[in-house]
Scaffold this motif. Sequence first.
Motif, PDB file in Angstrom:
ATOM      1  N   ARG A  50      -0.512 -11.389  -6.451  1.00 39.36           N
ATOM      2  CA  ARG A  50      -0.221 -12.513  -6.020  1.00 39.36           C
ATOM      3  C   ARG A  50       1.371 -11.945  -5.280  1.00 39.36           C
ATOM      4  O   ARG A  50       1.792 -12.188  -3.548  1.00 39.36           O
ATOM      5  CB  ARG A  50       0.184 -13.664  -6.133  1.00 39.36           C
ATOM      6  N   LYS A  51       2.250 -11.902  -6.346  1.00 40.32           N
ATOM      7  CA  LYS A  51       3.768 -11.253  -5.653  1.00 40.32           C
ATOM      8  C   LYS A  51       3.264 -10.394  -4.868  1.00 40.32           C
ATOM      9  O   LYS A  51       4.689 -10.152  -4.037  1.00 40.32           O
ATOM     10  CB  LYS A  51       4.345 -10.377  -7.478  1.00 40.32           C
ATOM     11  N   GLY A  52       2.621  -8.920  -5.296  1.00 42.41           N
ATOM     12  CA  GLY A  52       2.573  -8.065  -4.896  1.00 42.41           C
ATOM     13  C   GLY A  52       1.603  -8.528  -3.098  1.00 42.41           C
ATOM     14  O   GLY A  52       1.929  -6.900  -2.756  1.00 42.41           O
ATOM     15  N   GLY A  53       1.296  -8.823  -2.846  1.00 45.60           N
ATOM     16  CA  GLY A  53       0.518  -9.920  -1.342  1.00 45.60           C
ATOM     17  C   GLY A  53      -0.649  -9.466  -0.747  1.00 45.60           C
ATOM     18  O   GLY A  53      -1.126  -9.133  -0.245  1.00 45.60           O
ATOM     19  N   LEU A  54      -1.844  -9.312  -2.136  1.00 43.51           N
ATOM     20  CA  LEU A  54      -2.432  -8.760  -2.186  1.00 43.51           C
ATOM     21  C   LEU A  54      -3.377  -9.790  -1.792  1.00 43.51           C
ATOM     22  O   LEU A  54      -4.556  -9.616  -1.247  1.00 43.51           O
ATOM     23  CB  LEU A  54      -3.188  -7.908  -3.608  1.00 43.51           C
ATOM     24  N   VAL A  55      -3.231 -11.485  -2.790  1.00 41.65           N
ATOM     25  CA  VAL A  55      -3.919 -12.217  -2.573  1.00 41.65           C
ATOM     26  C   VAL A  55      -3.081 -14.033  -2.644  1.00 41.65           C
ATOM     27  O   VAL A  55      -1.901 -13.286  -2.489  1.00 41.65           O
ATOM     28  CB  VAL A  55      -4.650 -12.431  -4.078  1.00 41.65           C
ATOM     29  N   SER A  56      -3.574 -15.000  -1.995  1.00 40.72           N
ATOM     30  CA  SER A  56      -3.313 -15.995  -2.079  1.00 40.72           C
ATOM     31  C   SER A  56      -4.131 -16.865  -2.597  1.00 40.72           C
ATOM     32  O   SER A  56      -4.902 -16.931  -3.193  1.00 40.72           O
ATOM     33  CB  SER A  56      -2.608 -16.088  -0.475  1.00 40.72           C
ATOM     34  N   SER A  57      -3.195 -17.702  -2.533  1.00 39.79           N
ATOM     35  CA  SER A  57      -4.156 -19.257  -3.824  1.00 39.79           C
ATOM     36  C   SER A  57      -3.608 -20.325  -3.038  1.00 39.79           C
ATOM     37  O   SER A  57      -2.935 -20.351  -2.226  1.00 39.79           O
ATOM     38  CB  SER A  57      -2.848 -18.955  -5.153  1.00 39.79           C
ATOM     39  N   VAL A  58      -5.077 -21.309  -3.092  1.00 41.00           N
ATOM     40  CA  VAL A  58      -5.036 -22.993  -2.966  1.00 41.00           C
ATOM     41  C   VAL A  58      -5.275 -23.447  -3.687  1.00 41.00           C
ATOM     42  O   VAL A  58      -5.679 -23.646  -4.742  1.00 41.00           O
ATOM     43  CB  VAL A  58      -6.271 -22.488  -2.275  1.00 41.00           C
ATOM     44  N   ARG A  59      -4.641 -24.331  -4.021  1.00 40.15           N
ATOM     45  CA  ARG A  59      -4.590 -25.705  -5.044  1.00 40.15           C
ATOM     46  C   ARG A  59      -5.435 -27.154  -4.958  1.00 40.15           C
ATOM     47  O   ARG A  59      -5.561 -26.625  -3.584  1.00 40.15           O
ATOM     48  CB  ARG A  59      -3.003 -26.072  -5.579  1.00 40.15           C
ATOM     49  N   TYR A  77      -5.131   1.891  -4.649  1.00 35.96           N
ATOM     50  CA  TYR A  77      -3.869   2.402  -4.874  1.00 35.96           C
ATOM     51  C   TYR A  77      -3.136   1.104  -5.010  1.00 35.96           C
ATOM     52  O   TYR A  77      -2.396   0.828  -5.359  1.00 35.96           O
ATOM     53  CB  TYR A  77      -3.818   3.741  -4.260  1.00 35.96           C
ATOM     54  N   ASP A  78      -2.827   0.653  -4.446  1.00 31.21           N
ATOM     55  CA  ASP A  78      -1.779  -0.920  -3.924  1.00 31.21           C
ATOM     56  C   ASP A  78      -2.627  -1.840  -4.980  1.00 31.21           C
ATOM     57  O   ASP A  78      -1.063  -2.366  -5.450  1.00 31.21           O
ATOM     58  CB  ASP A  78      -2.457  -1.153  -2.909  1.00 31.21           C
ATOM     59  N   ILE A  79      -3.593  -2.334  -5.279  1.00 38.36           N
ATOM     60  CA  ILE A  79      -3.654  -2.987  -7.106  1.00 38.36           C
ATOM     61  C   ILE A  79      -2.916  -2.036  -7.683  1.00 38.36           C
ATOM     62  O   ILE A  79      -2.619  -2.907  -8.479  1.00 38.36           O
ATOM     63  CB  ILE A  79      -5.297  -3.564  -6.725  1.00 38.36           C
ATOM     64  N   MET A  80      -3.375  -0.703  -8.405  1.00 35.28           N
ATOM     65  CA  MET A  80      -2.358  -0.640  -9.245  1.00 35.28           C
ATOM     66  C   MET A  80      -1.077  -0.356  -9.295  1.00 35.28           C
ATOM     67  O   MET A  80      -0.522  -1.016 -10.681  1.00 35.28           O
ATOM     68  CB  MET A  80      -2.829   0.965  -9.612  1.00 35.28           C
ATOM     69  N   ASP A  84       1.277  -2.478 -12.165  1.00 34.57           N
ATOM     70  CA  ASP A  84       1.801  -1.597 -12.498  1.00 34.57           C
ATOM     71  C   ASP A  84       1.184  -0.856 -13.653  1.00 34.57           C
ATOM     72  O   ASP A  84       2.120  -0.286 -14.642  1.00 34.57           O
ATOM     73  CB  ASP A  84       3.299  -2.502 -13.523  1.00 34.57           C
ATOM     74  N   GLU A  85       0.313  -0.481 -12.875  1.00 37.20           N
ATOM     75  CA  GLU A  85      -0.900   0.903 -13.692  1.00 37.20           C
ATOM     76  C   GLU A  85       0.432   2.351 -13.026  1.00 37.20           C
ATOM     77  O   GLU A  85       0.202   2.976 -12.341  1.00 37.20           O
ATOM     78  CB  GLU A  85      -1.754   0.727 -12.922  1.00 37.20           C
ATOM     79  N   ALA A  86       0.251   2.790 -14.312  1.00 37.58           N
ATOM     80  CA  ALA A  86       0.840   3.858 -13.767  1.00 37.58           C
ATOM     81  C   ALA A  86       0.100   5.508 -13.340  1.00 37.58           C
ATOM     82  O   ALA A  86      -0.645   4.930 -14.446  1.00 37.58           O
ATOM     83  CB  ALA A  86       1.943   4.036 -15.838  1.00 37.58           C
ATOM     84  N   LEU A  87       0.329   6.341 -12.606  1.00 35.29           N
ATOM     85  CA  LEU A  87      -0.886   6.817 -12.487  1.00 35.29           C
ATOM     86  C   LEU A  87      -0.002   8.535 -12.742  1.00 35.29           C
ATOM     87  O   LEU A  87      -0.428   9.276 -12.131  1.00 35.29           O
ATOM     88  CB  LEU A  87      -0.951   6.528 -10.836  1.00 35.29           C
ATOM     89  N   ASP A  88       0.485   8.475 -13.187  1.00 37.55           N
ATOM     90  CA  ASP A  88       1.697  10.039 -13.682  1.00 37.55           C
ATOM     91  C   ASP A  88       1.169  10.317 -15.239  1.00 37.55           C
ATOM     92  O   ASP A  88       1.240   9.613 -15.909  1.00 37.55           O
ATOM     93  CB  ASP A  88       3.102   9.183 -13.634  1.00 37.55           C
ATOM     94  N   ILE A  89       0.541  11.732 -15.692  1.00 38.70           N
ATOM     95  CA  ILE A  89      -0.191  11.799 -16.184  1.00 38.70           C
ATOM     96  C   ILE A  89       0.788  12.840 -17.237  1.00 38.70           C
ATOM     97  O   ILE A  89      -0.004  13.722 -17.676  1.00 38.70           O
ATOM     98  CB  ILE A  89      -1.589  12.555 -16.019  1.00 38.70           C
TER      99      ILE A  89
END
Length: 154
Positions: A50-59, A77-80, A84-89
């Motif tokens: 939600r903070k990343g702007g990918l989902v919205s909530s309804v109460r 990639y936006d979801i990851m 905070d999923e690291a993709l640097d190996i």
Amino acid sequence: MKLSTKGRYAVMAMADLARRSVKGPVTLADIASRQSISLSYLEQLFAALRKGGLVSSVRGPGGGYSLARPAEDIRVYDIMLSVDEALDITRCENEAKGCMDDGRRCITHDLWDELSRHIHLFLGSITLEDVIAGRVMGAARGANDRAVEALAAE
């Protein structure tokens, strides 16, 4: 590199949401049940999404979560990144410091750095719509075929 459950579960939950939210908001309890993911873990993930702007909530009654934008506009990639999923190996802490005790980069740094870039490009090329429509299998094949042709031409 091994993806943590954070990134994997976030993508699973978003795919479930994308598939189900056409009929209205979806509860995290329903996603948790269908995907066998802990409800408390999903709550943490969805706070980040939600903070990343990918989902919205309804109460309230009939409430839940919906995609904040169309599935074809959300890249894996936006979801990851949102969770905070690291993709640097590489083993390096950051660009300025290497992974060796004396601060140098290891001999294979460029190999792992380039692989990280390929992962980033691949996950950035796949949308949530691609995932739920089953268009992921073979997506890397075209890039791989071009690489093989380039090697054969040398």
